[in-house]
Motif scaffolding. Structure first.
Motif, PDB file in Angstrom:
ATOM      1  N   VAL A  21       6.224 -18.764  -1.936  1.00 18.45           N
ATOM      2  CA  VAL A  21       6.508 -17.994  -3.148  1.00 18.45           C
ATOM      3  C   VAL A  21       8.019 -17.971  -3.368  1.00 18.45           C
ATOM      4  O   VAL A  21       8.775 -18.524  -2.585  1.00 18.45           O
ATOM      5  N   ALA A  22       8.442 -17.306  -4.427  1.00 17.36           N
ATOM      6  CA  ALA A  22       9.840 -17.413  -4.867  1.00 17.36           C
ATOM      7  C   ALA A  22      10.793 -16.442  -4.180  1.00 17.36           C
ATOM      8  O   ALA A  22      11.633 -15.835  -4.810  1.00 17.36           O
ATOM      9  N   GLY A  23      10.669 -16.275  -2.886  1.00 16.06           N
ATOM     10  CA  GLY A  23      11.646 -15.491  -2.142  1.00 16.06           C
ATOM     11  C   GLY A  23      11.232 -14.062  -1.848  1.00 16.06           C
ATOM     12  O   GLY A  23      10.087 -13.655  -2.046  1.00 16.06           O
ATOM     13  N   VAL A  24      12.200 -13.293  -1.392  1.00 12.20           N
ATOM     14  CA  VAL A  24      11.968 -11.926  -0.932  1.00 12.20           C
ATOM     15  C   VAL A  24      11.409 -11.055  -2.057  1.00 12.20           C
ATOM     16  O   VAL A  24      10.451 -10.311  -1.859  1.00 12.20           O
ATOM     17  N   THR A  25      11.985 -11.136  -3.236  1.00 10.55           N
ATOM     18  CA  THR A  25      11.550 -10.293  -4.352  1.00 10.55           C
ATOM     19  C   THR A  25      10.083 -10.519  -4.680  1.00 10.55           C
ATOM     20  O   THR A  25       9.320  -9.566  -4.885  1.00 10.55           O
ATOM     21  N   GLU A  26       9.647 -11.764  -4.726  1.00  7.16           N
ATOM     22  CA  GLU A  26       8.244 -12.036  -5.029  1.00  7.16           C
ATOM     23  C   GLU A  26       7.330 -11.605  -3.886  1.00  7.16           C
ATOM     24  O   GLU A  26       6.233 -11.094  -4.117  1.00  7.16           O
ATOM     25  N   ASN A  27       7.778 -11.764  -2.654  1.00  9.94           N
ATOM     26  CA  ASN A  27       6.991 -11.279  -1.518  1.00  9.94           C
ATOM     27  C   ASN A  27       6.775  -9.769  -1.629  1.00  9.94           C
ATOM     28  O   ASN A  27       5.658  -9.282  -1.440  1.00  9.94           O
ATOM     29  N   VAL A  28       7.820  -9.047  -1.954  1.00  9.89           N
ATOM     30  CA  VAL A  28       7.719  -7.590  -2.100  1.00  9.89           C
ATOM     31  C   VAL A  28       6.783  -7.246  -3.262  1.00  9.89           C
ATOM     32  O   VAL A  28       5.933  -6.359  -3.149  1.00  9.89           O
ATOM     33  N   ALA A  29       6.914  -7.954  -4.377  1.00 10.07           N
ATOM     34  CA  ALA A  29       6.049  -7.702  -5.535  1.00 10.07           C
ATOM     35  C   ALA A  29       4.577  -7.912  -5.172  1.00 10.07           C
ATOM     36  O   ALA A  29       3.709  -7.123  -5.575  1.00 10.07           O
ATOM     37  N   ILE A  30       4.289  -8.939  -4.409  1.00 15.43           N
ATOM     38  CA  ILE A  30       2.912  -9.219  -4.003  1.00 15.43           C
ATOM     39  C   ILE A  30       2.395  -8.124  -3.069  1.00 15.43           C
ATOM     40  O   ILE A  30       1.255  -7.668  -3.206  1.00 15.43           O
ATOM     41  N   LEU A  31       3.218  -7.670  -2.142  1.00 20.31           N
ATOM     42  CA  LEU A  31       2.815  -6.562  -1.266  1.00 20.31           C
ATOM     43  C   LEU A  31       2.502  -5.310  -2.089  1.00 20.31           C
ATOM     44  O   LEU A  31       1.509  -4.612  -1.838  1.00 20.31           O
ATOM     45  N   LEU A  32       3.339  -5.028  -3.081  1.00 20.29           N
ATOM     46  CA  LEU A  32       3.130  -3.848  -3.920  1.00 20.29           C
ATOM     47  C   LEU A  32       1.868  -3.979  -4.771  1.00 20.29           C
ATOM     48  O   LEU A  32       1.114  -3.013  -4.940  1.00 20.29           O
ATOM     49  N   LEU A  33       1.637  -5.174  -5.313  1.00 23.53           N
ATOM     50  CA  LEU A  33       0.414  -5.410  -6.088  1.00 23.53           C
ATOM     51  C   LEU A  33      -0.825  -5.215  -5.221  1.00 23.53           C
ATOM     52  O   LEU A  33      -1.793  -4.572  -5.634  1.00 23.53           O
ATOM     53  N   ALA A  34      -0.802  -5.779  -4.029  1.00 25.79           N
ATOM     54  CA  ALA A  34      -1.944  -5.647  -3.127  1.00 25.79           C
ATOM     55  C   ALA A  34      -2.186  -4.175  -2.797  1.00 25.79           C
ATOM     56  O   ALA A  34      -3.336  -3.718  -2.781  1.00 25.79           O
ATOM     57  N   ALA A  35      -1.123  -3.416  -2.573  1.00 22.28           N
ATOM     58  CA  ALA A  35      -1.263  -1.988  -2.285  1.00 22.28           C
ATOM     59  C   ALA A  35      -1.868  -1.262  -3.483  1.00 22.28           C
ATOM     60  O   ALA A  35      -2.748  -0.408  -3.328  1.00 22.28           O
ATOM     61  N   ARG A  36      -1.422  -1.599  -4.671  1.00 22.28           N
ATOM     62  CA  ARG A  36      -1.940  -0.984  -5.907  1.00 22.28           C
ATOM     63  C   ARG A  36      -3.449  -1.197  -6.046  1.00 22.28           C
ATOM     64  O   ARG A  36      -4.180  -0.324  -6.485  1.00 22.28           O
ATOM     65  N   PHE A  37      -3.918  -2.374  -5.629  1.00 26.40           N
ATOM     66  CA  PHE A  37      -5.338  -2.694  -5.736  1.00 26.40           C
ATOM     67  C   PHE A  37      -6.123  -2.370  -4.464  1.00 26.40           C
ATOM     68  O   PHE A  37      -7.315  -2.642  -4.375  1.00 26.40           O
ATOM     69  N   GLY A  38      -5.428  -1.812  -3.450  1.00 32.79           N
ATOM     70  CA  GLY A  38      -6.104  -1.431  -2.212  1.00 32.79           C
ATOM     71  C   GLY A  38      -6.573  -2.594  -1.372  1.00 32.79           C
ATOM     72  O   GLY A  38      -7.553  -2.482  -0.630  1.00 32.79           O
ATOM     73  N   VAL A  39      -5.870  -3.707  -1.459  1.00 34.39           N
ATOM     74  CA  VAL A  39      -6.244  -4.911  -0.723  1.00 34.39           C
ATOM     75  C   VAL A  39      -5.257  -5.120   0.423  1.00 34.39           C
ATOM     76  O   VAL A  39      -4.046  -5.199   0.196  1.00 34.39           O
ATOM     77  N   PRO A  40      -5.740  -5.208   1.667  1.00 35.02           N
ATOM     78  CA  PRO A  40      -4.830  -5.459   2.787  1.00 35.02           C
ATOM     79  C   PRO A  40      -4.245  -6.874   2.731  1.00 35.02           C
ATOM     80  O   PRO A  40      -4.864  -7.788   2.195  1.00 35.02           O
ATOM     81  N   VAL A  41      -3.058  -7.000   3.301  1.00 35.99           N
ATOM     82  CA  VAL A  41      -2.353  -8.284   3.324  1.00 35.99           C
ATOM     83  C   VAL A  41      -2.293  -8.782   4.755  1.00 35.99           C
ATOM     84  O   VAL A  41      -1.966  -8.030   5.674  1.00 35.99           O
ATOM     85  N   CYS A  42      -2.615 -10.050   4.951  1.00 37.29           N
ATOM     86  CA  CYS A  42      -2.485 -10.714   6.246  1.00 37.29           C
ATOM     87  C   CYS A  42      -1.589 -11.924   6.027  1.00 37.29           C
ATOM     88  O   CYS A  42      -2.059 -12.988   5.632  1.00 37.29           O
ATOM     89  N   PRO A  43      -0.268 -11.783   6.250  1.00 36.24           N
ATOM     90  CA  PRO A  43       0.628 -12.911   6.002  1.00 36.24           C
ATOM     91  C   PRO A  43       0.276 -14.131   6.847  1.00 36.24           C
ATOM     92  O   PRO A  43      -0.026 -14.022   8.029  1.00 36.24           O
ATOM     93  N   HIS A  44       0.320 -15.276   6.211  1.00 36.19           N
ATOM     94  CA  HIS A  44       0.075 -16.553   6.874  1.00 36.19           C
ATOM     95  C   HIS A  44       1.278 -16.881   7.755  1.00 36.19           C
ATOM     96  O   HIS A  44       2.414 -16.796   7.305  1.00 36.19           O
ATOM     97  N   ALA A  45       1.041 -17.251   8.994  1.00 40.18           N
ATOM     98  CA  ALA A  45       2.143 -17.527   9.917  1.00 40.18           C
ATOM     99  C   ALA A  45       1.852 -18.713  10.822  1.00 40.18           C
ATOM    100  O   ALA A  45       2.211 -18.722  11.980  1.00 40.18           O
ATOM    101  N   ASP A  46       1.198 -19.723  10.311  1.00 41.32           N
ATOM    102  CA  ASP A  46       0.852 -20.890  11.120  1.00 41.32           C
ATOM    103  C   ASP A  46       1.754 -22.062  10.749  1.00 41.32           C
ATOM    104  O   ASP A  46       1.329 -22.996  10.094  1.00 41.32           O
ATOM    105  N   GLY A  47       2.992 -21.978  11.145  1.00 43.57           N
ATOM    106  CA  GLY A  47       3.918 -23.057  10.866  1.00 43.57           C
ATOM    107  C   GLY A  47       5.251 -22.775  11.517  1.00 43.57           C
ATOM    108  O   GLY A  47       5.499 -21.676  12.013  1.00 43.57           O
TER     109      GLY A  47
END
Length: 131
Positions: A21-47
């Motif tokens: 994604v487009a950097g820190v700001t977009e990562n934060v926006a996605i976390l906030l969106l997921a929280a708004r919709f009550g969806v947990p986030v599991c960041p991908h870390a296989d690399g």
């Protein structure tokens, strides 16, 4: 597209790839969106370096968004951490809080020199093995 997926209730767990994604700001926006919709986030870390990067997302989520580790997981792949200046640390099955500023993605100068293409020793050894 995460907004559309969340609005359509098309995901139960959002698996964010922090480096696509487009950097820190977009990562934060996605976390906030997921929280708004009550969806947990599991960041991908296989690399290479993804564990180092996503530890910060998890910490931000815990400190500023969810305030909880309930329903929170992160992938962890135990390889190549030795190539980073500030590698991720896992204790008792959880990522430890980062101890240095930045995204923890800085590679060690020795690793960069060894893997520099085409003249680094790693590549020279590969070419010599092919001869």
């Amino acid at each position: 597209m995460f907004k559309q997926f969340l609005q359509a209730e098309a995901v139960d767990v959002l698996q964010l790839d922090a480096c696509r994604v487009a950097g820190v700001t977009e990562n934060v926006a996605i976390l906030l969106l997921a929280a708004r919709f009550g969806v947990p986030v599991c960041p991908h870390a296989d690399g290479v370096g993804l564990c180092e990067v996503v530890q910060h997302l998890a910490m931000f989520d815990y400190v500023a968004v969810s305030g909880s580790v309930q329903d929170r997981v992160i992938e962890y792949i135990d390889h190549l951490h030795e190539h980073f200046v500030d590698p991720v640390t896992v204790r008792d099955g959880r990522y430890a809080a980062p101890t240095a500023p930045g995204m923890s993605a800085e590679l060690r100068s020795e690793s960069l020199a060894a893997h520099r293409y085409p003249d680094g020793p790693v590549w020279r050894n590969v070419r010599n093995a092919d001869v």
